[in-house]
Write an enzyme that holds these catalytic residues in place. Structure first.
Site, PDB file in Angstrom:
ATOM      1  N   CYS A 384       0.842  -1.198   0.000  1.00 37.75           N
ATOM      2  CA  CYS A 384       0.000   0.000   0.000  1.00 37.75           C
ATOM      3  C   CYS A 384       0.883   1.255   0.000  1.00 37.75           C
ATOM      4  O   CYS A 384       1.515   1.542  -1.002  1.00 37.75           O
ATOM      5  CB  CYS A 384      -0.997  -0.047   1.150  1.00 37.75           C
ATOM      6  SG  CYS A 384      -2.481   0.878   0.757  1.00 37.75           S
ATOM      7  N   HIS A 510      -3.618  -5.097   0.236  1.00 39.97           N
ATOM      8  CA  HIS A 510      -3.062  -5.651   1.482  1.00 39.97           C
ATOM      9  C   HIS A 510      -3.084  -7.178   1.457  1.00 39.97           C
ATOM     10  O   HIS A 510      -4.058  -7.782   1.925  1.00 39.97           O
ATOM     11  CB  HIS A 510      -3.887  -5.170   2.677  1.00 39.97           C
ATOM     12  CG  HIS A 510      -3.735  -3.725   2.973  1.00 39.97           C
ATOM     13  ND1 HIS A 510      -2.859  -3.251   3.916  1.00 39.97           N
ATOM     14  CD2 HIS A 510      -4.325  -2.637   2.418  1.00 39.97           C
ATOM     15  CE1 HIS A 510      -2.930  -1.931   3.954  1.00 39.97           C
ATOM     16  NE2 HIS A 510      -3.809  -1.528   3.052  1.00 39.97           N
ATOM     17  N   GLU A 512      -1.545  -9.181   3.293  1.00 36.81           N
ATOM     18  CA  GLU A 512      -1.447  -9.759   4.642  1.00 36.81           C
ATOM     19  C   GLU A 512      -2.799 -10.172   5.214  1.00 36.81           C
ATOM     20  O   GLU A 512      -2.873 -11.105   6.014  1.00 36.81           O
ATOM     21  CB  GLU A 512      -0.736  -8.782   5.597  1.00 36.81           C
ATOM     22  CG  GLU A 512      -1.492  -7.510   5.978  1.00 36.81           C
ATOM     23  CD  GLU A 512      -1.341  -6.365   4.991  1.00 36.81           C
ATOM     24  OE1 GLU A 512      -1.022  -6.622   3.812  1.00 36.81           O
ATOM     25  OE2 GLU A 512      -1.567  -5.205   5.397  1.00 36.81           O
TER      26      GLU A 512
HETATM   27  N1  GLN Z   1      -2.210   6.589   2.702  1.00 41.64           N
HETATM   28  C1  GLN Z   1      -2.230   5.833   1.498  1.00 41.64           C
HETATM   29  C2  GLN Z   1      -3.555   5.982   0.757  1.00 41.64           C
HETATM   30  O1  GLN Z   1      -4.538   6.323   1.337  1.00 41.64           O
HETATM   31  C3  GLN Z   1      -1.898   4.364   1.739  1.00 41.64           C
HETATM   32  C4  GLN Z   1      -2.900   3.673   2.612  1.00 41.64           C
HETATM   33  C5  GLN Z   1      -2.372   2.397   3.193  1.00 41.64           C
HETATM   34  O2  GLN Z   1      -1.175   2.168   3.249  1.00 41.64           O
HETATM   35  N2  GLN Z   1      -3.272   1.556   3.656  1.00 41.64           N
HETATM   36  O3  GLN Z   1      -3.617   5.716  -0.415  1.00 41.64           O
END
Ligand code: GLN
Length: 547
Positions: A384, A510, A512
């Site tokens: 992310c 994600h 994970e």
């Molecule tokens: N802050 C970033 C976004 O909103 C990444 C979010 C995250 O790592 N879950 O795109």
């Protein structure tokens, strides 16, 4: 089976006793006997969901396929059971009140005074029974967050009392998780706090059926008898839960103590066979007997609190076992990475994972860490925000766009290589409005990710507002940062890779959240494998250099 049975797990004496792990372990044992089980968590705080909470407050926010932002215990449920959870599996006081107030506005209680009892308690009872009424489960385990006696928990306790009365003792059962402290000065385990906690529960009209006792020392027969007598439970219903070296040992410990049998007996369910834990035990065997060891740096800004990256840490345990490798994860605070510290912090590692996150703090350290991994051919996994940092690093240092940044960090950047998603531009509310839950992604064959997943179309969970800016795609691709996974419907870039690197992968989603004991995540498996290769070649290089 005709009707669903309900098991409630309450907590006493202290918080953080691990109700989630006990609930998940019991569920695992019941599932291993062929029952269809799910687990639900009721959280007594007023936030509608934990999505708006800082990880320092509440640990990781877990995300389900249907896009619910939930308590991290749901992660344990999925990792243990290997079955998906959904919005229905996590309910907070905020959500309960929101729903009751909306009903009141719609006129559903016309003429009535809306009260905690019966309106809030009815709503809680309904939420508990939604899963049972779906017909998908034989047993629903409901974990009540907080500690008995808390003001916040009262409506939940009352709802459980009513449900138990309505359903009867053979259809609903209460497990009370407590602590038996050891007083080293006296050299004794003490039962009094548990007696008081059971009494507090009793004052609310609930008799605990089973006591699960967290302890650092074994409970003697005498102590078990005493607990049974004073807490009004059968002696076989006093279950010892001794500290374990890994949470994955707890199902077997509960099996030895007979927790599942006590529960099934009271619920008048089949209990004479033994649970089939063959696969689970194979995992444990591999987890406990690693043949090699690697060290991975987890670069993030919430590293002071282990729970902030819970699912990532667990995914490494699953992937480690799969590779028969022990994965040591060292936390690296991104705020303290700079030109002076980077070598000391990263050079000795076998791989780095740059973690998800929000906001500006620690960003530059993350970008430095990415650069180090890219330049030194150190295995890199960006998740992310970690993936977004890799795009920024490449834009700055390879494309020469010195001020490239994410619009999240610098709204005025001339090169927003990571930009706010179009559909986010009209969003004003912060809660539950990110791009959430499962989305499809099509992989490019001939890539590290395709090699790992071994399929073309995957589905992974998301939680973000910003995205790879497609205006820079051609430039980045031509310069060697390949996009190897794309949402087939929207064209959103989900994965970036550097083919000319042993393992450099960044994902917008994600992975994970989907790693379980039964199904370790393919990307974590591949990343750990790359770290092993890196470590071995590093070692042999040192040997040949006579170091
Ligand atoms: N802050 C970033 C976004 O909103 C990444 C979010 C995250 O790592 N879950 O795109």
């Amino acid at each position: 089976m005709a009707n669903t049975k309900y098991v409630f797990v309450t907590g006493g004496v202290s918080s953080s006793l691990g109700k989630g792990i006990i609930a998940a372990s019991l569920a695992k044992l019941l599932q291993a006997r062929g029952y269809r089980v799910t687990i639900q968590k009721l959280d007594p705080y007023i936030n509608v969901d934990p999505g708006t909470l800082n990880p320092y407050e509440h640990g990781e926010c877990y995300v389900t396929d249907d896009g619910a932002e939930t308590d991290l215990d749901l992660g344990h449920y999925e990792r243990f059971l290997n079955t998906p959870t959904s919005q229905a599996n996590n309910v907070t006081t905020g959500r309960i009140y929101q729903s009751v107030i909306e009903k009141e506005r719609r006129g559903e209680f016309l003429g009535k005074t809306v009260q905690v009892v019966p309106h809030i308690t009815n709503e809680i009872k309904e939420r508990i029974q939604i899963l049972g009424k779906s017909g998908e489960y034989d047993i629903v385990i409901t974990e009540i967050g907080g500690t008995v006696g808390d003001i916040e928990s009262l409506p939940y306790i009352e709802a459980v009392r009513q449900l138990k009365w309505e359903l009867g003792d053979t259809n609903a059962l209460v497990i009370h998780l407590t602590l038996i402290p050891y007083l080293s000065a006296a050299g004794e385990l003490k039962t009094k706090p548990t007696q008081h906690s059971v009494k507090t529960l009793m004052e609310s009209g609930i008799k605990a059926d089973v006591l699960v006792c967290r302890t650092e020392h074994e409970l003697s027969d005498d102590l078990r008898r005493k607990l049974a007598l004073f807490c009004n439970v059968k002696q076989e219903a006093v279950i010892e839960s001794i500290d374990a070296s890994t949470i994955y040992d707890v199902p077997n410990l509960m099996l030895e103590e007979g927790l599942d049998t006590v529960v099934l007996k009271q619920l008048v369910l089949r209990h004479d066979d033994t649970p089939n834990l063959e696969k689970w035990n194979m995992f444990l065997e591999r987890h406990k007997n690693p043949k090699y060891e690697v060290t991975i740096g987890l670069v993030g800004k919430y590293v002071e609190l282990q729970d902030s990256y819970k699912s990532i840490l667990e995914a490494f345990i699953h992937a480690g076992a799969e590779n028969e490798v022990k994965v040591n994860v060292v936390s690296i605070h991104s705020e303290y990475i700079d030109d002076n510290t980077i070598n000391k912090k990263i050079a000795h590692l076998d791989g780095i994972l740059v973690a998800p996150g929000f906001g500006e703090r620690g960003i530059e350290g993350k970008i430095k860490a990415v650069q180090f991994a890219r330049e030194h051919k150190l295995p890199f996994f960006g998740i992310c925000l970690g993936m977004q940092m890799a795009v920024i690093e490449y834009s700055r240092n390879i494309l020469g766009l010195k001020d490239a940044c994410s619009a999240e960090v610098d709204e005025k950047t001339p090169h927003p290589v990571i930009d706010l998603m179009e559909e986010q531009k009209s969003v004003t509310d912060m809660g539950g409005t990110m791009r959430l839950g499962a989305w499809d992604c099509e992989l490019v064959e001939n890539s590290k990710v395709f090699e790992a997943y071994k399929e073309k179309l995957i589905s992974e969970r998301h939680r973000h507002r910003y995205e790879y800016n497609n205006n820079y795609k051609e430039q980045l691709e031509n310069a060697g940062l390949k996009t190897t996974g794309i949402n087939p419907r929207t064209g959103l870039v989900e994965i970036i890779e550097i083919p000319d690197h042993p393992w450099f992968v960044g994902v917008q989603y994600h992975p994970e959240y989907k790693s379980t004991v039964a199904n370790p995540h393919p990307l974590f498996i591949a990343f750990v494998k790359a770290a092993v290769t890196y470590s071995k070649s590093n070692k042999s290089a040192k040997v040949s250099q006579g170091l």
